[in-house]
Design an enzyme around this catalytic site. Sequence first.
Site, PDB file in Angstrom:
ATOM      1  N   LYS A 111       0.842  -1.197   0.000  1.00 40.02           N
ATOM      2  CA  LYS A 111       0.000   0.000   0.000  1.00 40.02           C
ATOM      3  C   LYS A 111       0.877   1.247   0.000  1.00 40.02           C
ATOM      4  CE  LYS A 111      -3.873  -1.871   2.706  1.00 40.02           C
ATOM      5  NZ  LYS A 111      -4.866  -1.767   1.625  1.00 40.02           N
ATOM      6  N   ARG A 135      -9.899 -11.802   2.149  1.00 40.18           N
ATOM      7  CA  ARG A 135     -10.745 -12.881   1.630  1.00 40.18           C
ATOM      8  C   ARG A 135     -10.070 -14.242   1.770  1.00 40.18           C
ATOM      9  NH1 ARG A 135     -11.020  -9.711  -3.998  1.00 40.18           N
ATOM     10  NH2 ARG A 135     -10.771  -8.050  -2.464  1.00 40.18           N
TER      11      ARG A 135
HETATM   12  N1  BES Z   1      -7.891  -3.890   4.431  1.00 43.51           N
HETATM   13  C1  BES Z   1      -8.086  -3.498   3.095  1.00 43.51           C
HETATM   14  C2  BES Z   1      -9.401  -2.772   2.861  1.00 43.51           C
HETATM   15  C3  BES Z   1      -9.579  -1.455   3.549  1.00 43.51           C
HETATM   16  C4  BES Z   1      -9.313  -0.268   2.906  1.00 43.51           C
HETATM   17  C5  BES Z   1     -10.087  -1.393   4.840  1.00 43.51           C
HETATM   18  C6  BES Z   1      -9.511   0.941   3.535  1.00 43.51           C
HETATM   19  C7  BES Z   1     -10.280  -0.187   5.469  1.00 43.51           C
HETATM   20  C8  BES Z   1      -9.995   0.986   4.820  1.00 43.51           C
HETATM   21  C9  BES Z   1      -8.054  -4.724   2.180  1.00 43.51           C
HETATM   22  O1  BES Z   1      -7.256  -5.762   2.603  1.00 43.51           O
HETATM   23  C10 BES Z   1      -7.537  -4.266   0.871  1.00 43.51           C
HETATM   24  O2  BES Z   1      -6.409  -3.877   0.818  1.00 43.51           O
HETATM   25  N2  BES Z   1      -8.359  -4.322  -0.152  1.00 43.51           N
HETATM   26  C11 BES Z   1      -7.964  -3.899  -1.446  1.00 43.51           C
HETATM   27  C12 BES Z   1      -8.470  -4.920  -2.430  1.00 43.51           C
HETATM   28  C13 BES Z   1      -7.884  -4.769  -3.811  1.00 43.51           C
HETATM   29  C14 BES Z   1      -6.411  -5.094  -3.782  1.00 43.51           C
HETATM   30  C15 BES Z   1      -8.618  -5.706  -4.726  1.00 43.51           C
HETATM   31  C16 BES Z   1      -8.575  -2.529  -1.685  1.00 43.51           C
HETATM   32  O3  BES Z   1      -9.662  -2.260  -1.185  1.00 43.51           O
HETATM   33  O4  BES Z   1      -7.944  -1.723  -2.335  1.00 43.51           O
HETATM   34 MN    MN Z   2      -5.243  -5.546   1.987  1.00 49.43          MN
END
Ligand code: BES
Ligand code: MN
Length: 508
Positions: A283, A357
């Site tokens: 991230k 997931r």
């Molecule tokens: N933990 C994150 C989702 C999230 C984002 C929670 C902001 C709380 C606040 C999750 O694991 C994630 O990173 N999801 C990705 C999925 C993508 C890579 C398909 C996302 O939401 O960008």
């Molecule tokens: Mn994630």
Amino acid sequence: MSEALEIQFASLSAAPTGTLVLLAGAELALAATARGLDERTKGAVSKAARAADFTGKAKTSIEILAPIGIDASRLLVIGAGHPSKELDRLLLGGYVLSQITARKGEAASLIADVPDTGEAGADVLAADLAFGALLRSYAFKKYRTTRKAEDGGEDEPRDGVRRLTVHCAKPDAAAKAFASRKALAQGIFLARDLVNEPANMLGPVEFAERVRDLASAGVEVEVLDEDQLRALKMGALLAVGQGSDRPSRVVVMQWHGAKSKRAKTLAFVGKGVCFDTGGISMKPAGGMEDMKGDMGGAACVVGLMLALAGRKAAVNAVGLVGLVENMPSGKAQRPGDIVTSMSGQTVEVLNTDAEGRLVLADVLWYAQQRFKPRFVIDLATLTGAIIVALGKEHAGLFSNDDRLAGELIAAGEATGEKVWRMPLGKAYDKLIDSKNADMKNIGGRHAGSITAAQFVQRFIKDTPWAHLDVAGTAMDSARNEINPSWASGWGVRLLDRLICDHYEKGDK
Ligand code: BES
Ligand code: MN
Ligand code: ZN
């Protein structure tokens, strides 16, 4: 809850201590006790109300200092509006506490008497107000040593008020009604504490240790370590944790409260990513600190189990949390890796940041296989896309069962922890088919929350199932009168209400 607000109940005639709080209904409707106080202060309440154009609207208040005729140094008159719904009474209780904490003094007395409380009797009104006040009193200050706790801040109460006495017509009945609400507050506070805790202090092992403490409340707790998870073939969950120096854990919590032997258990599963860097698909830096809260789903499940045990709910429930840390390292999983889940289905991991997931896949499979539950509900801070779609007002609800979905929507309306149902379907499901494995862990650019839910659904057998995407509500959610903290504890009240409205009565 050692630092928390101490709440007690007393009769309307008992002598108040500290700041005295009166409630005024809409159009300045004063209940008998308030009218009596108005008389004793020679009309100070009604005079001050006129002077300030105060009409008793919710979220307004006036203050009368050194009122004559009574023993209190300060009289606060707070607008109650029409608190005929439970949620309105909770919000009012929270507002009352915020008004008290904004002022000096260690103790306060609230006269819980106001017209227009709907079905609620004197005891329920008092208990609801006390519950709202208690929820508002939460603050996470354990790491503040030099910055004085009393400083408070815009979004948090000062530590001034320690004792709140709620005066009402039926103090004994109110205290009894409050007991279950207090148990619920303890669950909510635990959920908030877990989410607020920084990830250096709370990894999977420490989280699991915190859950062990639930044993003292009567919850049966089992902690599965990595050897056990390997033996169970939880290859998807373990792949997420493999980049971290901290080992993964799954914790199983059981509460046996049903009277009938035949009662099927209800299952709750939480995503517990103690920190989500994204892994190798890392991230960006900005805001990454929020990912200490990526175990908000798990925190809610733990808080719920504590609440159920605390109020001795007449239900059998099991909570399962998958605890991992998603880190990049020489041992981390790579984009393109193919992992085998406990179900036997294989997953091509195209993005290591779509890790939640993978965790849910194995824990959900295990939950169904072992417990054959009446339903399973999972909670997960799963996708940023759900925040794009619904903001912070609603959590995303995905379900294969209209009845369960309807019950959750109704519980959401009642508690204010609202859910909005999103679609599922074959066309979305196809988007996660993979050439190299049974599925991939990301869809395309479109419908990110839905493809995530479709992925999760591939690990649901024929169990009634609901998935709550709580990325927008578990942390940094909309603050309100009863939710003062970055960590909301969202979902504990929702699920407690679902259980108490539909799954306790007569042990159906
Ligand atoms: N933990 C994150 C989702 C999230 C984002 C929670 C902001 C709380 C606040 C999750 O694991 C994630 O990173 N999801 C990705 C999925 C993508 C890579 C398909 C996302 O939401 O960008
Ligand atoms: Mn994630
Ligand atoms: Zn995540």
